[in-house]
Design a protein around this motif. Sequence first.
Motif, short mmCIF file in Angstrom:
data_model
loop_
_atom_site.label_atom_id
_atom_site.label_comp_id
_atom_site.label_asym_id
_atom_site.label_seq_id
_atom_site.Cartn_x
_atom_site.Cartn_y
_atom_site.Cartn_z
N ASP A 269 -8.42 -5.59 70.71
CA ASP A 269 -8.39 -6.67 69.77
C ASP A 269 -7.76 -6.29 68.38
N TRP A 270 -7.22 -7.46 67.90
CA TRP A 270 -6.74 -7.35 66.49
C TRP A 270 -6.39 -8.52 66.02
N TYR A 276 -1.43 -15.99 65.32
CA TYR A 276 -0.77 -15.73 66.57
C TYR A 276 0.15 -14.61 66.22
N LEU A 277 0.29 -13.67 67.21
CA LEU A 277 1.34 -12.73 66.99
C LEU A 277 2.68 -13.23 67.37
N TYR A 306 -0.41 -11.11 56.62
CA TYR A 306 -0.77 -9.90 56.46
C TYR A 306 -0.13 -9.45 57.86
N MET A 307 -0.14 -8.16 58.04
CA MET A 307 0.27 -7.26 59.05
C MET A 307 -1.03 -6.95 60.00
N PRO A 308 -1.33 -7.31 61.05
CA PRO A 308 -2.51 -6.59 61.75
C PRO A 308 -2.16 -5.10 62.20
N VAL A 309 -2.90 -4.20 62.15
CA VAL A 309 -2.61 -3.19 62.50
C VAL A 309 -3.79 -2.21 63.46
N VAL A 310 -3.16 -1.73 64.61
CA VAL A 310 -4.22 -1.05 65.42
C VAL A 310 -4.00 0.67 65.22
N ARG A 314 -8.16 6.02 66.86
CA ARG A 314 -9.38 5.70 66.33
C ARG A 314 -10.01 4.54 66.64
N ASN A 315 -9.09 3.76 67.53
CA ASN A 315 -9.78 2.34 67.87
C ASN A 315 -10.38 1.50 66.71
N THR A 316 -9.31 1.29 65.95
CA THR A 316 -9.80 0.38 64.70
C THR A 316 -8.54 -0.43 64.36
N ALA A 317 -9.02 -1.63 64.03
CA ALA A 317 -8.02 -2.71 63.61
C ALA A 317 -8.14 -3.03 62.15
N THR A 318 -7.04 -2.96 61.24
CA THR A 318 -7.18 -3.21 59.97
C THR A 318 -6.03 -4.17 59.89
N GLN A 319 -5.58 -4.64 58.50
CA GLN A 319 -4.86 -5.37 57.67
C GLN A 319 -4.01 -4.94 56.58
#
Length: 724
Positions: A269-270, A276-277, A306-310, A314-319
């Motif tokens: 998920d991100w 929407y992407l 923003y750019m969503p980032v996975v 590390r299985n993290t989702a950031t921006q």
Amino acid sequence: MTRTSICASVATLALATIVAASFGGARVRVAAQAAVAVDADDIGGVVTGPRGPEAGVWVIAESTSLPTTLRKIVVTDDQGRFLVPDLPKGDYNVWVRGYGLVDSPKKSAAPGKTLNLTAVPAPNAKAAAEYYPALYWLALMHLPPKSDFPGTGPTGNGISPNIKSQGEWIRQVVSTDGCTGCHQLGGKATREIPASLGTFDNAAHAWDRRIQAGQAGGAMSARFTQVGRGRALAMYADWTDQVAKGKLPDAAPARPQGRERNVVVTMWDWADPKVYLHDEIGTDKRNPTVNANGPVYGALEESADYMPVVDPARNTATQIKLQVRDPKTPSQANNPPAQASPYWGDEAIWTAQTTAHSFAMDGAARVWIAARIRPNATPAFCQQGSSHPSAMAFPIAQSGRQMQLYDPKTKQVTTIDTCFGTHHLNFDDNGVLWFTGGGPVEGWFDTKVYEKTHDEQQAQGWTVFVLDTNGNGKRDAYVEPDQPIDPTKDKRINAPFYGVAPSPADGSIWGSVQGMPGSLVRLMPGPHPPATALSEIYEVPWNDPKANGRGFAPRGMDVDSNGVVWTVLSSGHLASFDRRKCKGPLNGPAATGQHCPEGWSLYPLPGPNYQGAVDSASADSAYYDFVDRFDMLGLGKDVPLATGNESEGLLALVDGKFMTFRVPYPMGFYAKGIDGRIDDAKAGWKGKGIWTSISTRAPFHMEGGRGTTSKLLKFQVRPDPLAK
């Protein structure tokens, strides 16, 4: 596969189970379980149903105990065995989904454990069909017959006279240049009319209201008016009326076969539920070992800044926040819904100024972003009277999207102005970015010049598209697009690129041009592109008796290692064009688009077609394609891949035949960009993969409804279904 063949397959499986049972069913099941070796980071076991092992069904492992929700999906082998590999520590729910079944109860599990699962047969055909890809439901749609074209207008058959063929109707009203260019059709959210939309006298009135819902409502409604509003509404109303009366798909999809069973789909998920992407990037297309095991970035287009980032390690989702140079840059927040959305009411959920669309990554893992930074008016150096070489040749007064640069080392975003518009972008081998979105021009940006000078004006340029119609091999004075060919001059054409890709074979720049039938254009820059660039144009074969197929309306495109161009068509094809096969002159007065039908090969996408379709090959809708030049998926080098947005999977053409790698959960897979990366060249299938994202403009149409977010996906094909 027909229902008869499915029944035959079930009967064969049942017979095999009976034979096995004669040797002691319990002993056979124990032996099968023992054959699935499970490491500390795997979950494996056997799926059985009332008649024995279940082959070709999906096993889904989902964890919400990680920083962002993670899913891994695999397929059972011919003995019903499965292995979900490389799971991070966490708590997982595991269940079975498959054609002919309904979901099994979810079981709790942890990596390192053997877990046997029991499949649950669907109680009836309707329950089974709920798990079919959207394609099988969309194929129930009845198209206007070929005899209704050209349209005769509102006082005739209700179809606009501008729509000359059934193919043009498909392109404008249904397929990738129409409704399925933004979201899927045929999923539960679209094949039914939600009660939350309101109460209506009939389905046509419901559709009239539906296409005005949300911030895209104005554009959807305008398209229906453009093609013949009443007739388009009637077609969609008839489709949903059929479904409401209990009509089921005419065909049943086949379970995964052969190497389709070897796939591992990993999903994160991100982003957030209101966005929407459009696209994603994880590496340098020229060298996919760049950014190994690093973050993957997403573009949110109109929806957010923003750019969503996975971070898959590390299985993290950031921006990462994007920015504009001019605060007066237009915002989607100023465009309210035409009518209330059944999901979000009157809220304007899309708020972007930057409208980040697509990416390219360089060898330093920096991300070059097609993104807006200012209002449409260009700076003075782009316009009439400028001394910029490209502006002197063809000045540009407006552009809607420019560029931003993200450097992961400094964590900084830099805005860069371009005179030409930007859309898609790709690097050539010299560090030059080539773009779509420039309309009448093809634009480029030399990143090496920019690194040395930090001068955005000096680093960029653009050229118009000019055909060498006088045949002398060089660019001369030209006639305009609306003027007849002059044998002493060249000819400028309007050929706005949609997809763009430099050829690794000869450095030419290829672009796809939308339209009916649409075309591919080859551009050779020459030593001074604003004055020397020459183009060639090749129309998609349509009603050409010399061609070995017919199709229309390209969209995404890519080029393989041999210089062969691959594109997806709204006619339900993946198509290739090989310029080396052309028999006639490639310049001169006759080289204006229809001079090389022999260069084209068309491959019908798998799956059913619309009812009454004559001009299309499949009801599937492929938005974009990608050539896997480095064997990152595991099927071989130079395998073309396409987004099967109605078949809900990634389509791979291998030796002239398609494989479908379905994403069964959540239902509603719809992709645009495709990327690939090699994280560890020595690790075999585990060290590489193909990346894409769920890019529907309506993620709330997916299974789960409102609150569902976009997903980042990684596809890998291992040697067999139990490889780890």
